[in-house]
Write an enzyme that holds these catalytic residues in place. Sequence first.
Site, PDB file in Angstrom:
ATOM      1  N   TRP A 194       0.852  -1.192   0.000  1.00 15.22           N
ATOM      2  CA  TRP A 194       0.000   0.000   0.000  1.00 15.22           C
ATOM      3  C   TRP A 194       0.887   1.241   0.000  1.00 15.22           C
ATOM      4  CZ3 TRP A 194      -1.746   2.743   4.873  1.00 15.22           C
ATOM      5  CH2 TRP A 194      -2.656   3.756   4.585  1.00 15.22           C
ATOM      6  N   ASP A 275      -1.273  -5.640   9.093  1.00 12.58           N
ATOM      7  CA  ASP A 275      -2.179  -4.557   8.716  1.00 12.58           C
ATOM      8  C   ASP A 275      -3.465  -5.237   8.240  1.00 12.58           C
ATOM      9  OD1 ASP A 275      -3.506  -2.324   7.843  1.00 12.58           O
ATOM     10  OD2 ASP A 275      -2.000  -1.703   6.379  1.00 12.58           O
ATOM     11  N   LYS A 311     -13.456  -0.034   5.220  1.00 15.09           N
ATOM     12  CA  LYS A 311     -14.019  -0.860   4.150  1.00 15.09           C
ATOM     13  C   LYS A 311     -15.172  -1.734   4.634  1.00 15.09           C
ATOM     14  CE  LYS A 311     -10.704   0.556   1.377  1.00 15.09           C
ATOM     15  NZ  LYS A 311      -9.804   1.287   2.260  1.00 15.09           N
TER      16      LYS A 311
END
Length: 466
Positions: A194, A275, A311
């Site tokens: 990311w 993560d 999300k």
Amino acid sequence: MASNVISAAASASPSACPVTDLLKGKAKLGSGNVGSLFIKDKGNPFLNSKSCGRISMAVAVNVSRFEAITMAPPDPILGVSEAFKADNDEKKLNLGVGAYRTEELQPYVLDVVKKAENLMLERGENKEYLPIEGLAAFNKATAELLFGADSPVISEQRVATIQGLSGTGSLRLAAVLIERYFPGAKVLISSPTWGNHKNIFNDARVPWSEYRYYDPKTVGLDFEGMIEDIKAAPEGSFVLLHGCAHNPTGIDPTPEQWEKIADVIQEKNHIPFFDVAYQGFASGSLDQDAASVRLFAARGMEIFVAQSYSKNLGLYSERIGAINVVCSSSDTAARVKSQLKRIARPMYSNPPIHGARIVANVVGDPALFGEWKAEMEMMAGRIKGVRQKLYDSLTSKDKSGKDWSFILKQIGMFSFTGLNKNQSDNMTNKWHVYMTKDGRISLAGLNLAKCEYLADAIIDSYHNVS
């Protein structure tokens, strides 16, 4: 403002006095950025038309203290949306930002979120400051959701959990803790990862290096390279792992591979750092998407886990997440939590309450919790359907024999297409498909109706642009 002072000595002759001429309008200063005119007559504070005397003249030119600050480059992900908005083509597609869209390509607020917010209104809850560590009900719910309510790390109080500013803020808290208490320790980051991971560790002054992850030849996982690089890292390094739905590739290790990764990390005395941004959103199952984290916790390893609810609950703008540190004892966990709070206090004082209450209400109410799981399955299912449709469109349209099956092997909201920068530019410039330059597309921003158009764009870019 700073001032550059320009001085000039005037003649004793009135007819040659630049100051007198200036005041009479006969002389003009240049077109530069002139601020003020300061005149000093040592003999008389007032000017005399007959004689100037010895006069010093100073012109102050304003110069910004910020002249040395350069323009920052646009964000590689958020900048995609800005370019998309400026495009007036009706066929345009925004597949850059990872945000869920409906089949009509509209933002989606979960029904369960609306119900949780109505509960807050009915209860008349206030807006008082939270403690530094956040909302207690949220911290309890998020840790149990991650590790399982029956996990020994929960019952033995070995988890230090504090509410963070979504995933980014939670990662930053952990990064500062690493810099402060593990000086010189390196963080290993997957290649690719990311886009914000490197920024977070750079700003926290934590050194990092990359381990191999993506294999461009197979558009799959370079598992052997990953293991070799983790083995080669200095003992006691932190290994940043994506708990599920790897961003940007969508490529996850198999359960057997996760076991091997855990073996090597234990052998090298590394510290795993997960993560977890998509729990429940990747597969549709909260438990399945937390399996990697629970595997490491069950081995008794001390681990870091950052969480986000952007999300899976669609709480993008609420900035709600957490940092969890699993420790070897409850006493250690208490000390770690105290230091995380100490880091948070001067950084943002305490976290926002709205998103925390939403999560606590949803997870804490059996009926709402059941509805949430159903909505996550729906969202994950829509993305899986789009993924399948895109694959079908690619295989039916492309007669070259290229294997597009990697699209189906990837998981989550992203697909790593294997397109290079030039090919990605062609996607945007010719086809009005907006995506990141590394070839990542967000399938959450795609619908079934646009799959064939996207397939045409990918096929053209792959075969006709080098």
